[in-house]
Design a protein around this motif. Structure first.
Motif, PDB file in Angstrom:
ATOM      1  N   PRO A   1       0.772  -1.238  -0.053  1.00 40.98           N
ATOM      2  CA  PRO A   1      -0.107   0.026   0.040  1.00 40.98           C
ATOM      3  C   PRO A   1       0.537   1.369   0.240  1.00 40.98           C
ATOM      4  N   CYS A   2       2.118   1.148   0.546  1.00 44.28           N
ATOM      5  CA  CYS A   2       2.990   2.466   0.411  1.00 44.28           C
ATOM      6  C   CYS A   2       3.651   2.428  -0.815  1.00 44.28           C
ATOM      7  N   PHE A   3       3.271   1.604  -1.927  1.00 44.95           N
ATOM      8  CA  PHE A   3       3.940   1.765  -3.280  1.00 44.95           C
ATOM      9  C   PHE A   3       5.206   1.314  -3.343  1.00 44.95           C
TER      10      PHE A   3
ATOM     11  N   THR B   1       6.311  -3.907   9.233  1.00 39.91           N
ATOM     12  CA  THR B   1       6.926  -2.508   8.695  1.00 39.91           C
ATOM     13  C   THR B   1       7.439  -2.791   7.278  1.00 39.91           C
ATOM     14  N   CYS B   2       7.232  -1.781   6.446  1.00 39.04           N
ATOM     15  CA  CYS B   2       8.050  -1.833   5.188  1.00 39.04           C
ATOM     16  C   CYS B   2       9.270  -1.549   5.228  1.00 39.04           C
ATOM     17  N   PRO B   3      10.263  -2.678   4.445  1.00 35.90           N
ATOM     18  CA  PRO B   3      11.512  -2.725   4.697  1.00 35.90           C
ATOM     19  C   PRO B   3      12.358  -1.143   4.435  1.00 35.90           C
TER      20      PRO B   3
ATOM     21  N   VAL C   1      14.672   6.631   0.773  1.00 38.88           N
ATOM     22  CA  VAL C   1      13.403   6.542   0.750  1.00 38.88           C
ATOM     23  C   VAL C   1      12.890   7.599  -0.185  1.00 38.88           C
ATOM     24  N   LEU C   2      13.158   8.655  -0.329  1.00 41.00           N
ATOM     25  CA  LEU C   2      12.308   9.616  -1.192  1.00 41.00           C
ATOM     26  C   LEU C   2      12.624   9.259  -2.741  1.00 41.00           C
ATOM     27  N   ALA C   3      13.765   8.795  -3.012  1.00 38.12           N
ATOM     28  CA  ALA C   3      13.876   8.157  -4.358  1.00 38.12           C
ATOM     29  C   ALA C   3      12.953   7.086  -4.848  1.00 38.12           C
ATOM     30  N   SER C   4      12.842   5.983  -4.034  1.00 37.36           N
ATOM     31  CA  SER C   4      12.285   5.041  -4.189  1.00 37.36           C
ATOM     32  C   SER C   4      10.732   5.379  -4.222  1.00 37.36           C
ATOM     33  N   GLN C   5      10.338   6.159  -3.234  1.00 39.33           N
ATOM     34  CA  GLN C   5       8.698   6.740  -3.434  1.00 39.33           C
ATOM     35  C   GLN C   5       8.628   7.488  -4.667  1.00 39.33           C
TER      36      GLN C   5
ATOM     37  N   ILE D   1      -5.677   5.137 -10.412  1.00 39.44           N
ATOM     38  CA  ILE D   1      -5.019   6.489 -10.201  1.00 39.44           C
ATOM     39  C   ILE D   1      -5.996   7.403  -9.619  1.00 39.44           C
ATOM     40  N   THR D   2      -7.337   6.942  -9.702  1.00 38.14           N
ATOM     41  CA  THR D   2      -8.369   7.844  -8.962  1.00 38.14           C
ATOM     42  C   THR D   2      -8.416   7.277  -7.267  1.00 38.14           C
ATOM     43  N   ARG D   3      -8.331   6.086  -7.231  1.00 38.92           N
ATOM     44  CA  ARG D   3      -8.485   5.604  -5.904  1.00 38.92           C
ATOM     45  C   ARG D   3      -7.353   5.800  -5.038  1.00 38.92           C
ATOM     46  N   ASN D   4      -5.786   6.052  -5.662  1.00 39.44           N
ATOM     47  CA  ASN D   4      -5.091   6.336  -4.911  1.00 39.44           C
ATOM     48  C   ASN D   4      -4.487   7.530  -5.080  1.00 39.44           C
TER      49      ASN D   4
END
Length: 637
Positions: free
Chosen positions: A32-34, A56-58, A288-292, A308-311
């Protein structure tokens, strides 16, 4: 000096690799955190670190719920799968489904079925109930470097055969035509494609703003590196000035110069450790910022209108959160200055000069309970805890022959019998276990499954032991087996032994007298900290044994009873942790011995704290009465 860890923050970094195994994706699953990971990597990671229903996301450490049925039910990242599949496209590929003699030329490939489809079979594939929601990737690109086009249809959860084509404005949700004339009859609607277009434009703008945050991170990292260079130069200049001044006054000032240089080195080591922490934190934020950004790009560029609308809201808020600069991001700096004296007085201290130290504000430490467990079924105190790198620790309880290996979560891994009662455990630089047997008056070394051999036999009782920076053994030596049996006139000391059992020296400063030194530890600066429970104080010594500071409790702590130290431990930043048995508390001191605050009290339900240890993952292990151990995770804020 703490070595600098390389930290790169790159906008164009290639993140099409699994963040766990660092290899090409295999069965990519998107959270869910993409962030995306291989299915097997994610399954293994959740199995080791997950809690009942969450983990927790790695990469970004966001708390994530495990789907019903396990991690296999996370959504497949078809955009990554499409990127992997496009390299397999061939201009002469034929349809693998239709049975025409000529085999029609392929137009698409189904990412779920891994089949090539011609134009007619593609249309049929998306009409079949079992495959109507599959993802079809266009093949035979004119340019292999272009992003693949992925086609999919998203159907209504309520009306399974109806495709989502409208957007309900009051409900903020995609709907189908049947929903429009039933449950959303009087609601204002728009074409889903128009709303998705607006969402793409909004998120595109957010992405542009997010990318603009990279220069700020670069600037902050540059400031940290520049500060370290300036601090290093300052240290070198001061050391040179002090050394030149000492040479002029030769032997008379050797003791003063040595003391000042030691203080500068201690402050420098502590400060560089803090700098390294800042650098790693900044570098991690950049990664983290680059991966996001990369993950968000995939959603914006390849997501369906419904997706795209839901997220849009969650992704937009996530991008805003990542680019919010912390209010306390400026690095507080240590001030060091040496001033050669111009005084013509007769005292050496007046002639030499002065060292001015102005330290930055103390970093706060937050604690969170990790586990609580019993070592055995006795009512004896936990006498010693010795952590290992793997998040495990060897533990003794009740001064018995058994040595137990526990995981940080309280799971007992094994028990070994040393065949003599054990007081304290430490590890030497080569990984050998060094133990003291106070009643047998021995120092022992354990190798190959704790097969112990004698290092030294003493005329006194060895209690606490520690390894110094020279891989020598420091021993708290008492004339009585227990501190309760101390008598006036006892000459209790700290001794120094080589690993081959040679007594090197008594460790005493004429200015201080030990009554009963119980526990001893060396911190990251090389200083030595001794807990004297009979004297009710902690003493801090230089490597040569000379006294630097003593601590006997602090009035601001509002202690119910007189300070009664037992165990002592240090962390990688120089902080000192002391168990106060009489007040059921843990005192936190800075690297100089100055009281910071009570880190743990009866509010944390620690009773009769005796032994204490800090592992490499900042887990603080507390050994208490009744063979109880409590573990807390420490976070620097």
């Amino acid at each position: 000096m703490v070595s600098r860890e390389t930290s790169n923050i790159e906008i164009g970094v290639d993140l099409d690799k699994c963040g766990i195994c660092l290899g090409d994706f295999k069965k990519p699953k998107i959270l869910p955190c993409f962030h995306t990971f291989c299915l097997d990597c994610l399954r293994s990671y959740v199995g080791k670190t997950g809690r009942r229903e969450t983990f927790t996301c790695p990469l970004c450490l966001v708390e994530t719920e495990i789907p019903r049925g396990g991690v296999e039910h996370f959504q497949t990242n078809f955009y990554i799968k499409a990127e992997q599949t496009k390299s397999l496209s061939k201009l002469d590929a034929k349809c693998e489904v239709c049975d025409t003699d000529g085999k029609r030329q392929v137009e698409t490939r189904c990412l779920e079925c891994d089949q090539n489809l011609c134009e007619n079979c593609s249309k049929t594939h998306l009409k079949m109930t079992s495959s109507k929601e599959h993802h079809l990737m266009a093949v035979n690109f004119p340019d292999i470097h272009l992003s693949p086009e992925v086609t999919t249809k998203v159907f209504c959860d309520k009306h399974k055969s109806e495709e989502l084509t409208l957007y309900c404005k009051p409900c903020d949700d995609p709907i189908c035509l049947r929903c429009k004339v039933t449950s959303h009859e009087n609601h204002s609607t728009m074409d889903l494609s128009d709303v998705a277009k607006e969402a793409r434009e909004l998120l595109g703008s957010k992405l542009s703003e997010t990318k603009g945050f990279f220069p700020l991170l670069h600037e902050h990292l540059s400031d940290v590196n520049q500060y370290e260079e300036q601090l290093t130069q300052t240290k070198q200049d001061i050391s040179k000035s002090i050394s030149e001044r000492a040479s002029d006054l030769i032997a008379r000032v050797d003791k003063i110069s040595s003391s000042m240089l030691s203080d500068v080195e201690v402050e420098f080591r502590v400060e560089v450790s803090r700098i390294d922490f800042q650098r790693r934190a900044t570098g991690k934020a950049g990664k983290v910022l680059a991966s996001q950004v990369h993950a968000a790009n995939q959603v914006v560029n390849f997501g369906s209108d419904a997706e795209i609308t839901r997220n849009k809201e969650s992704l937009s808020k996530r991008l805003e959160k990542l680019t919010k600069k912390p209010e306390d991001s400026d690095v507080p700096k240590l001030s060091l200055a040496f001033s050669p004296s111009r005084d013509s007085g007769t005292k050496i201290e007046d002639l030499f000069g002065s060292l001015a130290i102005k330290r930055p504000s103390v970093v706060d430490i937050k604690v969170a309970e990790v586990s609580i467990f019993q070592v055995d079924d006795t009512f004896k105190v936990v006498s010693s805890i010795c952590p290992r790198e793997e998040g495990e620790a060897w533990i003794t309880s009740g001064w018995k022959p058994e040595i137990h290996l526990f995981k940080v979560n309280g799971t007992k891994l094994k028990t070994q019998n040393a065949h003599r009662n054990i007081d304290t455990i430490v590890f030497s630089n080569d990984g050998s276990m060094i133990v003291s047997s106070s009643d047998q008056r021995q120092i022992l070394k354990g190798r190959n499954g704790l097969d112990f051999s004698e290092i030294a036999s003493l005329s006194v009782h060895p209690r606490g032991i520690a390894m110094n920076t020279n891989n020598e053994i420091l021993v708290c030596a008492g004339q009585s087996l227990a501190f309760q049996d101390y008598k006036e006139g006892h000459k209790n000391k700290v001794l120094r032994y080589s690993l081959d059992g040679k007594l090197l020296q008594d460790f005493n400063d004429p200015s201080i007298e030990f009554l009963y030194p119980l526990r001893i530890v060396c911190n990251m600066t090389g200083n030595i900290i001794v807990s004297d429970c009979q004297q009710r104080r902690i003493t801090i010594h230089r490597q040569d044994g000379s006294l630097k500071f003593s601590y006997s409790g602090d009035d601001s702590a509002n202690l119910r009873r007189p300070f009664e130290p037992r165990g002592v431990a240090c962390d990688s930043r120089g902080y000192i942790y002391v168990t106060d048995n009489a007040n059921d508390a843990v005192h936190l001191l800075d690297h100089t011995g100055k009281f910071v605050r009570l880190l743990l009290t009866t509010a944390h339900e620690i009773y009769g704290p005796y032994s204490i240890a800090m592992d490499s993952k900042n887990n603080l292990w507390i050994g208490c009465r009744d063979a109880t151990v409590k573990v807390f995770h420490c976070t620097y804020v």
